[in-house]
Structures are given as structure tokens and as C-alpha cells.
Design an enzyme around this catalytic site. Sequence first.
Site, PDB file in Angstrom:
ATOM      1  N   ASP A   1     -20.849  35.822 -37.114  1.00 24.55           N
ATOM      2  CA  ASP A   1     -21.888  36.405 -36.253  1.00 24.55           C
ATOM      3  C   ASP A   1     -23.260  35.873 -36.636  1.00 24.55           C
ATOM      4  O   ASP A   1     -24.228  36.063 -35.901  1.00 24.55           O
ATOM      5  CB  ASP A   1     -21.892  37.937 -36.380  1.00 24.55           C
ATOM      6  CG  ASP A   1     -20.831  38.573 -35.496  1.00 24.55           C
ATOM      7  OD1 ASP A   1     -20.214  37.855 -34.688  1.00 24.55           O
ATOM      8  OD2 ASP A   1     -20.611  39.793 -35.617  1.00 24.55           O
TER       9      ASP A   1
ATOM     10  N   ASP B   1     -11.344  40.194 -30.069  1.00 20.86           N
ATOM     11  CA  ASP B   1     -12.107  40.638 -31.239  1.00 20.86           C
ATOM     12  C   ASP B   1     -11.323  41.689 -32.028  1.00 20.86           C
ATOM     13  O   ASP B   1     -10.354  42.289 -31.509  1.00 20.86           O
ATOM     14  CB  ASP B   1     -13.449  41.221 -30.756  1.00 20.86           C
ATOM     15  CG  ASP B   1     -14.581  40.937 -31.724  1.00 20.86           C
ATOM     16  OD1 ASP B   1     -14.301  40.753 -32.915  1.00 20.86           O
ATOM     17  OD2 ASP B   1     -15.749  40.916 -31.285  1.00 20.86           O
TER      18      ASP B   1
END
Length: 747
Positions: A546, A476
Site C-alpha cells: 500500500d 483483497d
Amino acid sequence: MKFISKTLLALSLMLSATSLCRAEKVTVSTKGTSLVLEATKGEHLRIVYFGKALSDRDASLLTESGFRAYDAYPVYGHGNITMDALSVTLPDGSMALELVLDSYTRRDIHNPSNGYNAPEDAVLTTFVLKDKVHPVTVNVNYKAYKDVDMIETWTEILNGTKGTVTLRKFDSGYLPIRRGEVWASHFTGTWANEASLVEEELRPGTLKIENKDGVRNAQTSRAEIMFSLDGKPTENSGDVIGAALCYSGNYLLEVVTNDTDYHHFTAGINPDNSSYPLKKGETFTTPELALTFSSEGLSGASRNFHRWARAHKLAHGDKERKILLNSWEGVYFNINEPTMDKMMADIAMMGGELFVMDDGWFGVKYPRKTDNSSLGDWQVDENKLPHGIQWLVDAADSHKIKFGIWIEPEMTNSVSELYEKHPDWVINAPGREVSTGRGGTQLVLDLSNPAVQDFAFGIVDELMTKYPGIDYIKWDANMSIQSHGSNYLPKDEQSRLNIEYHRGFANVCDRIRAKYPDLTIQACASGGGRANYGVLPWFDEFWVSDNTDALQRIYMQWGTSYFFPSIAMASHISTVPNHTNMRVTPLKFRIDVAMSGRLGMELQPKDMSEAEIKFCQKAISEYKEVRPTIQFGDLYRLLSPYENKGLASLMYCDESKDRAVFFWWKTEHFYDQHLPRVKMAGLDPDRVYTVREIDKLSDVSLPFEGKSFTGKFLMENGLDIPSYPDNYMEKMRLQGYSSHVLVLEAR
Ligand code: GLA
């Protein structure tokens, strides 16, 4: 010089004895496309054509027939005021260059597989251009792939002067695009709304698409653009040029439309705040710009990118992706052993193949309880996981699935042991308070510093050395470079920071891949912030967003599919109300959308009902059956959600055209809405296909279930799909969120 054909050999011999008044043509070709350049020694190198493959005869007649030619790599300062790909300040302070052709070479490239990308067969043509006055050389490269219609272009800028040449603009490439009714398709977005399609006709003026984030270069705009040359973009017909800049950092794509007959397109590293001091004797290599042409519309250009990606630009692009459960939306930071074990058991029971433990597993002095601490402290939090990582790897093994783990190697928090030890490792303007991101404490590590590169590599290396059973890493990156300053770079070279960061990033990724070629790695950056060809070669896939709301995902995955293949698009079934936009959609709708990419789950299975578990179990087993078609098939986008017709539809067809999978999703919900019939594409018109629905809600069959139709019929007429389920109450309950997945099998 090495040449691939007799024609070219003849050309090259002529080149050495070339007459200055006659333009020579050099064609860079793939199977389906030609890029024709005028290459005469001592003159400007010019592009005269890029499009469908031409015969040598037609190529040789272009200029004489009035086709306009433009400098292949326009430079600033002497005779060119339209558009520059390169502008510099020379050691004597002057700012003018004029590049002319010195020579060119052509050679075959055969690169064996590096263990995670397929072998590469291509022809590299390099034109050596020299400034007429100063010893500055620019090599303009074109790499034409033999197996796909893709040409990569990039340059090498060589400073042969006795001082420093400051690069002020240093694009990867340039392309003139003939005017007419040319439309551009490109992308905008933000967190939770990535890859939102923008379509606009090119008008006089400058279209600028750029990124200045420093890290997440695909979160807002994207480094890719398609040009539809025959008017308003269409999916399966019309000439289209597609271009993707393969660079993980800040970029600038520009289209200048002025009073000439062409649009002038350049793409490269964003020079804003990044002027580059190129020292005496040094060479600067620009990232690749990938170019394709298709006469089969936007979808055709997408298919070219997808083939190229699976073969060359995506780790393990030829391997099926596992079906996984990721812990994030299910438990967020609330990780503990029994919960992880239960989630592993549940995904295994539903037929999944991998479990990924997301954020929240690390931190000793500062345990990671929320997003305001601990990045950089990659030691397991034994309060949450008393038996450590190996216990989890073993647990996964006992459930007969694989184990994956989340890390964020480029980052730290001001609340962390790492920051206490190495405050000088973070990026920040010298003498200023740190500028923080997520959680009010997040900071970006300075990857220009080799010690930081070692640290980032060491995170993966240590995990993989200690726990070789780890199968998957989610990498990430949740912050931008928002304060300009490196403690590592010399004071007078701070303008290199944005570029050096990405050199450091590439170095770390190269080292990881050299040692762990088999590891599966997902690129995530606050969602889809790293869906980019500069990042992908080291990664297997990326997290699209997301936002896992199925309706919004239709739009985001639609945009993402322009340049990226389904195999790279992590697409998960999540719970409702959705955690980003609170929308409630039926489970079937969520599954049908997630199935069109690399299927996974992102929820807490223990909160599901038995019926829901069974439904997912069935869907996963059906997905496995058609997985090769979805993950390796050719994409045909059929009806765009952006057309606002109440529907979106696309399909994947095996290359052999033996099987196709057709997706149909309702995107609007009005009572008595009349939906269009969707014509299919990509089938063999002469073969007969039997239709079967998967992920069915009930035993009620669609009217055409089990019936067989010719590919011709399906492509000319499509099938009549009822807008709602038959049952009125069901229809009301689902609020119109209707969807279908049809498998078409050729007899
Ligand atoms: C980012 C990612 C999410 C999740 C969280 C964890 O937002 O995009 O998928 O991994 O970080 O903190």
C-alpha cells in the site's frame, strides 16, 4: 517402476536386489543442477549433494570421497537429535519413528495447460519410506522440471495404523547446506514496508522464519530464503541456493546450525497451534518446497525463480500485463458514476488499457462508506452507482479499455447483512466476544466450512455470470485469524483450523479458475501480504505494498524481486505527498520506479496538470514499447539500495540479448555526492548496443545518448551518469531525486 534413462534402469534393477552394505546413488536432475541421494533398500534415505549438475561418474563417487550424507527427511524419536522434519504421536502414545527406504519410482509428468498455467514437463521421483515398527509410510517426492532449474519437494504421510496419528511437525522438505561462510538472505516487514531485506551470516543456533497470521502470510516475514555459499551475498557471481515454500498459510522455515559440518534447513506448514490428527487410512500431503541452485549469484537464483514462475506458478505468466488505473488512492471510498467514468476516460486518454474500481461500491442496507461495514454484502450501492456494474463495463468499453473490480471474499464486518444472517460463519473462539480487525468490525469468514466456500466462490461466479465483460478482479484480504475457533470443525479437531482454512481457500480458487481461466486476478492482502508461491498459481499478480512512495518502493521491489518476477509486481504511479509516508518526489522519479514492474497508476488524474498528463502519456507509450523486455526479460540486479551507496540499479535483458532496459535511481541526496559507476550485466559481450534514454525530462541528452558500445564495455565499465540534471535550479527543485531509464538495443 518407470525410468528415464538406461543408467537409472540399471540402478532400479540393482535396487530390487540391492546389497544392504552398498549405498546406491539416485540423482534428481534439472539441466543445470543435481540432487544426489543415497538410496539403499532397508536403510535411511540420505541427501549427499545439491548443487551444480554432476556427471554420473562424479555423483557415484561422492560418499566414497568423504561427502557427508544426511537423512533426506529426518524424523524424531530414534537416533536423530539434530533436527526433525517429521514428529508424531502414534496411537499407542509412543513418539518414535525410524524411516527406511522401501522402494522408489520415477516417472515422466506431462501435464497439459490448465488454461492459465503453461503445460508442465517434469520427472517425478518418489521414495517410499516405511517406519521399522509401525505401519506409517512417508513418500518423499522430488519433481525436477525439464525447462527450468527448479526441483520441488514434498511428502505424503500415510497412516496405516488402526488409530489416529497426531502430526506434531510435518515439514515439506529438508536440505543440508555445507558450512563455510554461508549467508542467509530473507525478508521482514510490516504493512507499508513489505519485503525488507535481511542478510546475515549463519552462526551456531537456530534461525527461525515464521508466519502465524492465518491469512496474510507475506506481510511480515516471507516464506523464502536464499543461501549464499561463498561468503557475503553478491548479485552476479557466487553459488546460491534459493528455497521457497509454496503455501498460502502459516509457515515455519528453520536453519539449525550446531556442531556438525552442515546447516540443517527445513520448511513447512507452521505446526504451532496446528497439530494434525491423521486418522486411520488417511494421507496428509505437505505443500511443495521449491529449490534452486545457481552459480550466478543471487540474481541468478532469482532468474531461475522468475522463469519457473512465469512458466508454471503464475496465472498467464506468458501474457503481457495491461497498464491500469486503480481508483483507491484517487478517490478511496468516494465512488460514484461520473467520477468512475471520468477516471476511465482519463486513463484511456493517457494510453492505459484497464480501469479498476476499488473498495466502496457495494452494500445496500449498510452502504460501504468507510472500512467499518458491508464486507460480504456484494450488491451494488445504487446511491453511488444507480445504473449498476454493467453500466461501468459498458462505459469502459466505450473508452476502449477494460473494466476491473475490487472484492474481499474471505471477509465480513459485524455490521453487514451477511453477518446478521450467518453469525456462525465467522472465525472466532467459541463462547467469546468476536475479535475484530480493520474498522473495528472486520471478521474473517470460516473457509473450512464448505457453505462458506460456496459463498466465496459465488461472489466471483455471480459477478462474472452477470457481467462477463469484467476483465480483472482485485482480491483483497485485510485481516488475520486472531481468534481461534471454527463453528464448523468438530470440537476435538479445532487444531486443524489454520490448515483447513487454506484447503478451503484452495478449493475456492480451483473452482474459480476452472470456470474462469481467462480472468485476470490480483492478490492483495493489505498490500503485499500475499506475495507467496502458495497463492500465486491462481493469480496473475500481486499488489506489492500500500506504500506507493517511489523511494521506499525501490527497497520493497528490490526485496520482492528476489523471488518474484516483475510481471507479477503491481507497481503504480501515485500522487504526492505520498499517502503513507508523506514524501514528495518528482513525477519522473515515480514513473521511473513504477516502470520497473507491472506499470499502473493509482491517483486521481483530474488533479494532474496538463503537463503531468502529457508526461505520463509519453511514459505509458514508451513503456508499451519496452514492456516485453521488462515483463519477460531476465533480471540482473546491479547495485543494491541496501548497500547505501546513494544509488540503486537493475536491468532486464531479453533472452535473445537483443534489447535491455537499464534502471538507475538515486536513493540519497547529499550535495557534492559522488556516485559509483554501475557495471551492467546480462548483455552479449560481443554485440554492440545503442543507448537511448526514455522518460526524459527535457531535450537535454545524456552524453552517451545515441552512442553505441560493446556489451563487453558496458559490463566491464558501465556508463558515467551525471548525479543531477545539468540545470542548477532544476537540481535544487528536485532535491536530488534523479533517475534514468536507458534502453540498449543491439545492432
Ligand atoms: C487494502 C488494499 C488497498 C485497498 C484497500 C481498500 O488496504 O491493500 O490497496 O484496496 O484495502 O479498502
